[in-house]
Design a protein around this motif. Structure first.
Motif, PDB file in Angstrom:
ATOM      1  N   ALA A   1       0.840  -1.205   0.000  1.00  0.00           N
ATOM      2  CA  ALA A   1       0.000   0.000   0.000  1.00  0.00           C
ATOM      3  C   ALA A   1       0.872   1.252   0.000  1.00  0.00           C
ATOM      4  CB  ALA A   1      -0.927  -0.009   1.213  1.00  0.00           C
ATOM      5  N   GLU A   2       1.952   1.234   0.782  1.00  0.00           N
ATOM      6  CA  GLU A   2       2.870   2.375   0.813  1.00  0.00           C
ATOM      7  C   GLU A   2       3.558   2.560  -0.536  1.00  0.00           C
ATOM      8  OE1 GLU A   2       5.473   1.682   4.121  1.00  0.00           O
ATOM      9  OE2 GLU A   2       3.864   1.823   5.597  1.00  0.00           O
ATOM     10  N   HIS A   3       3.911   1.462  -1.202  1.00  0.00           N
ATOM     11  CA  HIS A   3       4.518   1.540  -2.527  1.00  0.00           C
ATOM     12  C   HIS A   3       3.570   2.231  -3.514  1.00  0.00           C
ATOM     13  CE1 HIS A   3       7.354  -2.160  -1.832  1.00  0.00           C
ATOM     14  NE2 HIS A   3       7.472  -1.232  -0.912  1.00  0.00           N
TER      15      HIS A   3
ATOM     16  N   GLU B   1       9.148   4.766   2.724  1.00  0.00           N
ATOM     17  CA  GLU B   1      10.266   5.698   2.658  1.00  0.00           C
ATOM     18  C   GLU B   1      11.451   5.094   1.914  1.00  0.00           C
ATOM     19  OE1 GLU B   1      13.193   8.238   5.690  1.00  0.00           O
ATOM     20  OE2 GLU B   1      11.480   7.111   6.477  1.00  0.00           O
ATOM     21  N   THR B   2      11.771   3.835   2.216  1.00  0.00           N
ATOM     22  CA  THR B   2      12.870   3.150   1.528  1.00  0.00           C
ATOM     23  C   THR B   2      12.550   2.982   0.051  1.00  0.00           C
ATOM     24  OG1 THR B   2      13.368   1.948   3.574  1.00  0.00           O
ATOM     25  CG2 THR B   2      14.332   1.097   1.542  1.00  0.00           C
ATOM     26  N   PHE B   3      11.306   2.629  -0.254  1.00  0.00           N
ATOM     27  CA  PHE B   3      10.879   2.455  -1.648  1.00  0.00           C
ATOM     28  C   PHE B   3      11.003   3.772  -2.413  1.00  0.00           C
ATOM     29  CE2 PHE B   3       7.323   2.472  -4.788  1.00  0.00           C
ATOM     30  CZ  PHE B   3       7.802   1.482  -5.632  1.00  0.00           C
ATOM     31  N   ALA B   4      10.591   4.874  -1.791  1.00  0.00           N
ATOM     32  CA  ALA B   4      10.678   6.186  -2.439  1.00  0.00           C
ATOM     33  C   ALA B   4      12.131   6.554  -2.723  1.00  0.00           C
ATOM     34  CB  ALA B   4      10.024   7.250  -1.560  1.00  0.00           C
ATOM     35  N   HIS B   5      13.008   6.279  -1.770  1.00  0.00           N
ATOM     36  CA  HIS B   5      14.427   6.564  -1.965  1.00  0.00           C
ATOM     37  C   HIS B   5      14.990   5.716  -3.105  1.00  0.00           C
ATOM     38  CE1 HIS B   5      18.534   7.678  -1.005  1.00  0.00           C
ATOM     39  NE2 HIS B   5      18.864   6.401  -0.985  1.00  0.00           N
ATOM     40  N   TRP B   6      14.612   4.441  -3.136  1.00  0.00           N
ATOM     41  CA  TRP B   6      15.036   3.535  -4.207  1.00  0.00           C
ATOM     42  C   TRP B   6      14.538   4.018  -5.564  1.00  0.00           C
ATOM     43  CZ3 TRP B   6      11.807   0.399  -7.271  1.00  0.00           C
ATOM     44  CH2 TRP B   6      12.466  -0.568  -8.051  1.00  0.00           C
ATOM     45  N   LEU B   7      13.277   4.428  -5.601  1.00  0.00           N
ATOM     46  CA  LEU B   7      12.663   4.861  -6.862  1.00  0.00           C
ATOM     47  C   LEU B   7      13.326   6.147  -7.379  1.00  0.00           C
ATOM     48  CD1 LEU B   7      10.318   3.746  -8.593  1.00  0.00           C
ATOM     49  CD2 LEU B   7       8.836   5.421  -7.478  1.00  0.00           C
ATOM     50  N   SER B   8      13.763   7.004  -6.467  1.00  0.00           N
ATOM     51  CA  SER B   8      14.372   8.272  -6.869  1.00  0.00           C
ATOM     52  C   SER B   8      15.673   8.056  -7.638  1.00  0.00           C
ATOM     53  CB  SER B   8      14.627   9.147  -5.641  1.00  0.00           C
ATOM     54  OG  SER B   8      15.669   8.592  -4.834  1.00  0.00           O
ATOM     55  N   ARG B   9      16.295   6.884  -7.454  1.00  0.00           N
ATOM     56  CA  ARG B   9      17.522   6.584  -8.192  1.00  0.00           C
ATOM     57  C   ARG B   9      17.245   6.467  -9.692  1.00  0.00           C
ATOM     58  NH1 ARG B   9      18.880   1.142  -5.668  1.00  0.00           N
ATOM     59  NH2 ARG B   9      20.176   1.029  -7.534  1.00  0.00           N
ATOM     60  N   PHE B  10      16.028   6.066 -10.036  1.00  0.00           N
ATOM     61  CA  PHE B  10      15.678   5.875 -11.445  1.00  0.00           C
ATOM     62  C   PHE B  10      15.121   7.148 -12.078  1.00  0.00           C
ATOM     63  CE2 PHE B  10      15.515   1.677  -9.511  1.00  0.00           C
ATOM     64  CZ  PHE B  10      16.246   0.921 -10.419  1.00  0.00           C
ATOM     65  N   PHE B  11      14.458   7.970 -11.257  1.00  0.00           N
ATOM     66  CA  PHE B  11      13.849   9.197 -11.784  1.00  0.00           C
ATOM     67  C   PHE B  11      14.469  10.393 -11.054  1.00  0.00           C
ATOM     68  CE2 PHE B  11       9.968   6.373 -12.523  1.00  0.00           C
ATOM     69  CZ  PHE B  11      10.357   6.083 -13.820  1.00  0.00           C
TER      70      PHE B  11
END
Length: 346
Positions: free
Chosen positions: A51-53, A336-346
């Motif tokens: 859900a957070e993702h 929060e970890t997912f958002a940080h991970w995703l920011s590496r791609f965008f």
């Protein structure tokens, strides 16, 4: 040391610039949305984290259907920051846990189904192996198996006894990571048997799993938490139009290890079965284990699919092959970890 830090900084800066100039699209690879007491291959994301993702995805990009993305690629339209959610294998929890959350956040997804698992009581073989070896119980000290005329032997020693406390201690051990040493000989045995069983034909693998069950004095019962979709659940999963069903072969083999004729059977029969049950054309495919050859991609195209997802890590760009679409694996991270991970791609 200083030069190394500078090089790392330069590489990071270059990557950030590339992400800004060519952000591309991202296809996310999930498998399960479930709470699991043992998850050796990191297949599960908890419903809370999923859900957070989805909440993060709404903030970071533009969720699309897989077919929408491929149409935009075909039409040379804008795809930057597009995000596609996919699931491999066809676990029942995709219907019970993933679909309600996808509906809540109005995010489309594609579920690639292994058709041989539909309506079956038997678990996927890697789950059955986990149930036999990594659950609390007492096993015989010596295991001897004959595989393709070669005899293999393992001694468990102290690992014959495996308590609930041991299980809780080791439950976060991940087989997909390179470890110098696994926590117990049971985990070492699991990894060894996985490597020996993974390329076998399904009938040979099931025969060996039956032998293992006899050795363990166990009767593996398909766990409701680990089962595949039923026909009715698959129909309900697709209803509403938010979720697309794609094909993932019949028996989930390493396609690159099969003769051409067997590859054709696995790919064609999975498509035919789904089309018969769902009543419409199936156009999306995913390679089990990310395994393929040049011949495999040709077969997928000739069978009538319009796109295929691989396990090649990366972003989708305008020049990406429709039949080798890259994806990135998502793990059980909090938002929060997912958002940080995703920011590496965008």
């Amino acid at each position: 040391m200083i030069l190394g830090k500078l090089n790392n900084k330069v590489r990071y800066t270059v990557q950030q610039l590339k992400n800004k100039i060519f952000p591309g699209a991202l296809i996310l690879m999930y498998h399960r949305v479930a709470e699991a007491d043992s998850d050796p291959w990191s297949l599960c994301v908890t419903p809370k984290h999923f859900a957070e993702h989805l909440e993060v995805l709404r903030q970071y990009g533009y969720p699309l259907h897989l077919q929408q993305l491929t149409k935009r690629l075909s039409d040379r339209q804008y795809i930057n920051r597009s995000i596609v959610v996919t699931f491999d294998d066809g676990y029942a929890d995709n219907f019970y846990h993933a679909k309600p959350l996808l509906e809540k956040y109005d995010i489309p997804a594609t579920v690639f189904v292994t058709t041989g698992g539909i309506d079956q009581k038997r678990e996927f073989w890697w789950d059955e192996l986990e149930q036999l070896l990594l659950q609390p119980d007492i096993l015989p000290d010596l295991l001897r198996l004959n595989i393709h005329g070669k005899t293999y032997q393992w001694k468990l020693g102290e690992a014959t006894h495996y308590s609930e406390a041991d299980h809780q201690r080791d439950r976060h051990c991940r087989m997909g990571r390179k470890l110098r040493q696994y926590p117990t000989l049971r985990h070492t045995l699991y990894r060894s048997l996985y490597q020996l069983l993974q390329f076998l034909p399904i009938y040979e693998r099931n025969k060996l799993l039956d032998e293992l069950a006899i050795w363990a004095n166990a009767e593996p019962v398909g766990r409701s938490t680990h089962r595949s979709l039923s026909k009715e659940e698959m129909l309900a999963l697709e209803s509403g139009g938010l979720i697309e069903i794609g094909a993932h072969t019949v028996t989930h083999p390493f396609l690159s290890q099969l003769p051409i004729a067997s590859q054709q059977d696995e790919i064609q029969h999975s498509k035919d079965y789904l089309e018969k049950i769902l009543g419409h054309v199936i156009t999306s495919f995913s390679y089990p284990h990310g395994s393929y050859t040049n011949e495999t991609t040709s077969i997928v195209q000739e069978t009538g699919f319009t796109c295929a997802c691989s396990s090649i890590v990366g972003k989708v760009q305008q020049n990406s092959s429709f039949f080798l679409l890259p994806r990135v694996v998502v793990e059980d991270w909090d938002g929060e970890t997912f958002a940080h991970w995703l920011s590496r791609f965008f």
